[in-house]
Scaffold this motif. Structure first.
Motif, PDB file in Angstrom:
ATOM      1  N   TRP A 124       4.734  -8.284  -0.880  1.00 43.91           N
ATOM      2  CA  TRP A 124       3.594  -7.693  -1.360  1.00 43.91           C
ATOM      3  C   TRP A 124       2.551  -8.797  -1.855  1.00 43.91           C
ATOM      4  CZ3 TRP A 124       1.291  -3.520  -0.289  1.00 43.91           C
ATOM      5  CH2 TRP A 124       0.280  -2.916  -1.153  1.00 43.91           C
ATOM      6  N   PHE A 125       2.971  -9.443  -2.794  1.00 42.86           N
ATOM      7  CA  PHE A 125       1.942 -10.418  -3.311  1.00 42.86           C
ATOM      8  C   PHE A 125       1.749 -11.627  -2.662  1.00 42.86           C
ATOM      9  CE2 PHE A 125       3.945  -8.487  -7.434  1.00 42.86           C
ATOM     10  CZ  PHE A 125       2.877  -7.956  -7.524  1.00 42.86           C
ATOM     11  N   LYS A 130      -2.751  -8.103  -5.096  1.00 42.76           N
ATOM     12  CA  LYS A 130      -2.548  -8.445  -6.441  1.00 42.76           C
ATOM     13  C   LYS A 130      -2.284  -7.281  -7.322  1.00 42.76           C
ATOM     14  CE  LYS A 130      -6.210 -12.210  -6.624  1.00 42.76           C
ATOM     15  NZ  LYS A 130      -7.561 -12.535  -7.290  1.00 42.76           N
ATOM     16  N   THR A 131      -2.581  -6.035  -6.878  1.00 40.44           N
ATOM     17  CA  THR A 131      -2.127  -4.758  -7.833  1.00 40.44           C
ATOM     18  C   THR A 131      -0.998  -3.982  -7.114  1.00 40.44           C
ATOM     19  OG1 THR A 131      -3.776  -3.595  -6.426  1.00 40.44           O
ATOM     20  CG2 THR A 131      -4.630  -4.605  -8.630  1.00 40.44           C
ATOM     21  N   LEU A 132      -0.253  -3.589  -8.288  1.00 35.42           N
ATOM     22  CA  LEU A 132       1.060  -2.896  -7.754  1.00 35.42           C
ATOM     23  C   LEU A 132       1.167  -1.817  -8.886  1.00 35.42           C
ATOM     24  CD1 LEU A 132       3.567  -2.500  -5.998  1.00 35.42           C
ATOM     25  CD2 LEU A 132       4.792  -3.742  -7.451  1.00 35.42           C
ATOM     26  N   ALA A 133       1.184  -0.710  -8.546  1.00 34.31           N
ATOM     27  CA  ALA A 133       1.844   0.687  -9.473  1.00 34.31           C
ATOM     28  C   ALA A 133       3.344   0.640  -9.468  1.00 34.31           C
ATOM     29  CB  ALA A 133       1.013   2.043  -8.979  1.00 34.31           C
ATOM     30  N   GLY A 265      -0.449   0.128  -3.399  1.00 39.34           N
ATOM     31  CA  GLY A 265       0.938   0.052  -3.168  1.00 39.34           C
ATOM     32  C   GLY A 265       1.682   0.383  -4.470  1.00 39.34           C
ATOM     33  N   ALA A 266       2.960   0.969  -4.387  1.00 36.22           N
ATOM     34  CA  ALA A 266       3.749   1.369  -5.459  1.00 36.22           C
ATOM     35  C   ALA A 266       5.199   0.857  -5.331  1.00 36.22           C
ATOM     36  CB  ALA A 266       3.703   2.948  -5.433  1.00 36.22           C
ATOM     37  N   GLU A 293       0.852   2.432  -0.006  1.00 39.41           N
ATOM     38  CA  GLU A 293       2.230   1.928   0.633  1.00 39.41           C
ATOM     39  C   GLU A 293       3.278   1.817  -0.243  1.00 39.41           C
ATOM     40  OE1 GLU A 293       3.798  -2.045   2.937  1.00 39.41           O
ATOM     41  OE2 GLU A 293       1.533  -1.826   2.745  1.00 39.41           O
ATOM     42  N   ILE A 294       4.459   2.471  -0.029  1.00 36.61           N
ATOM     43  CA  ILE A 294       5.680   2.266  -0.748  1.00 36.61           C
ATOM     44  C   ILE A 294       6.244   0.893  -0.733  1.00 36.61           C
ATOM     45  CG2 ILE A 294       7.954   3.258  -1.137  1.00 36.61           C
ATOM     46  CD1 ILE A 294       5.822   5.055  -1.706  1.00 36.61           C
ATOM     47  N   VAL A 295       6.110   0.026  -1.606  1.00 34.73           N
ATOM     48  CA  VAL A 295       6.384  -1.352  -1.385  1.00 34.73           C
ATOM     49  C   VAL A 295       8.076  -1.486  -1.569  1.00 34.73           C
ATOM     50  CG1 VAL A 295       6.156  -3.767  -2.130  1.00 34.73           C
ATOM     51  CG2 VAL A 295       4.130  -2.134  -2.410  1.00 34.73           C
ATOM     52  N   GLY A 296       8.736  -0.753  -2.376  1.00 31.36           N
ATOM     53  CA  GLY A 296      10.052  -0.882  -2.383  1.00 31.36           C
ATOM     54  C   GLY A 296      10.555   0.127  -3.446  1.00 31.36           C
ATOM     55  N   SER A 297      11.886   0.015  -3.621  1.00 33.68           N
ATOM     56  CA  SER A 297      12.399   1.098  -4.782  1.00 33.68           C
ATOM     57  C   SER A 297      13.225   0.258  -5.637  1.00 33.68           C
ATOM     58  CB  SER A 297      13.153   2.261  -4.237  1.00 33.68           C
ATOM     59  OG  SER A 297      14.019   1.884  -3.239  1.00 33.68           O
TER      60      SER A 297
END
Length: 302
Positions: A124-125, A130-133, A265-266, A293-297
């Motif tokens: 992601w980064f 730069k931002t992630l929920a 993204g989350a 976008e679903i970045v991961g879990s």
């Protein structure tokens, strides 16, 4: 703070001590002096540790631990200091022990959190985001714990990091970091405060700041849906390298999807033996419907 020159006697003039000190390799010497400076060792302990390490074939730090002259935590703290890696000892006040990335960075949990940060960097980064929920389908998954520790780790790696508590009803970040929460993001969104006045630099951490949730509003979803929140996020992207948003659980109706949309993204936090597959699927579907976008879990175990 005491300081010593290379090759100087640490015991006050003994030729034998000078010879032993000169035999130290560079890393052992730096480690020994660091422990003396921190008050963990006395100068005459160096000679004892050296002899034991040479006899047993151990590294300097391991020998000191074996001799019970220092604890494993003392050693970890000294090594971290050598590499300019921020690390808090047990004496740090006002911070929750849930911040394992700060208090126990070399523990199993600390290593797992750093692995997560590395995966996010790659996926992601590093792509310019730069931002992630950070979000979950329900409460009790450890979302605030994950977000807070990721923020600490990002700052430890030299990134200018902002932690945004977007859980306007049940925010916990102010408790974890020991800061006041009378006014925060909710106040900015309601037009009662300026952004600069509510962002709090977290002194124990290099380059880490917190935007607390503030007083709980009656309409958190509406506040986060408004254009003002989007404008805030746009401004923050210009000022920080990493912005992590702690969000309310999806089933709370607190505006989670809007935060994910503004971040782009989350990261999903799911709890083993509690989060149902159907709930996780609904969360993924909801976030994607907002073009995030679903970045991961992450699967947490409590």
């Amino acid at each position: 703070m005491a300081s010593y020159k290379i090759g100087e006697s640490l015991t006050g003039g003994s030729d034998k001590s000078v010879r032993h000190t000169c035999d130290l390799n560079a890393s052992s010497k730096m480690l020994g002096l660091s422990l003396v400076d921190q008050g963990k060792l006395k100068p005459h302990d160096i000679e004892t540790i050296l002899g034991y390490s040479q006899e047993r074939g151990l590294r300097f730090g391991e020998a000191a631990v074996k001799l019970r002259l220092i604890s494993r935590e003392d050693l970890d703290e000294a090594v971290a200091a050598q590499f300019n890696y921020p690390y808090l000892g047990k004496a740090a006040q006002g911070l929750s022990k849930e911040l394992v990335a700060a208090f126990q960075p070399f523990s199993v949990k600390g290593e797992a959190l750093r692995t997560l940060r590395s995966q996010l960097l790659l996926r992601w980064f590093s792509e310019g985001e730069k931002t992630l929920a950070v979000t979950a389908p329900h409460d009790g998954t450890g979302t605030s714990y994950i977000t807070a520790n990721l923020a600490v780790i990002c700052s430890q790696m030299g990134e200018r990091t902002l932690l945004v508590d977007a859980d306007l009803r049940g925010g916990r970040q102010h408790n974890l970091f020991g800061v006041k929460n009378e006014i925060g993001l909710s106040g900015v969104l309601a037009g009662r405060a300026t952004l600069d006045s509510v962002i709090k630099p977290l002194a124990p951490f290099r380059g880490l700041s917190l935007l607390p949730a503030g007083a709980p509003p009656p309409n958190p979803g509406e506040l986060l849906e408004a254009n003002e929140f989007a404008n805030i996020m746009d401004r923050l992207r210009d000022e920080y390298s990493v912005i992590l948003c702690d969000t309310p659980p999806m089933n709370s109706g607190g505006g989670t999807a809007f935060v994910a949309a503004r971040c782009g993204g989350a990261l999903l936090v799911l709890r083993k033996h509690r989060t149902q597959l159907s709930a996780a699927s609904k969360l993924i579907e909801k976030i994607r419907s907002y073009n995030a976008e679903i970045v991961g879990s992450v699967l947490t175990i409590f």
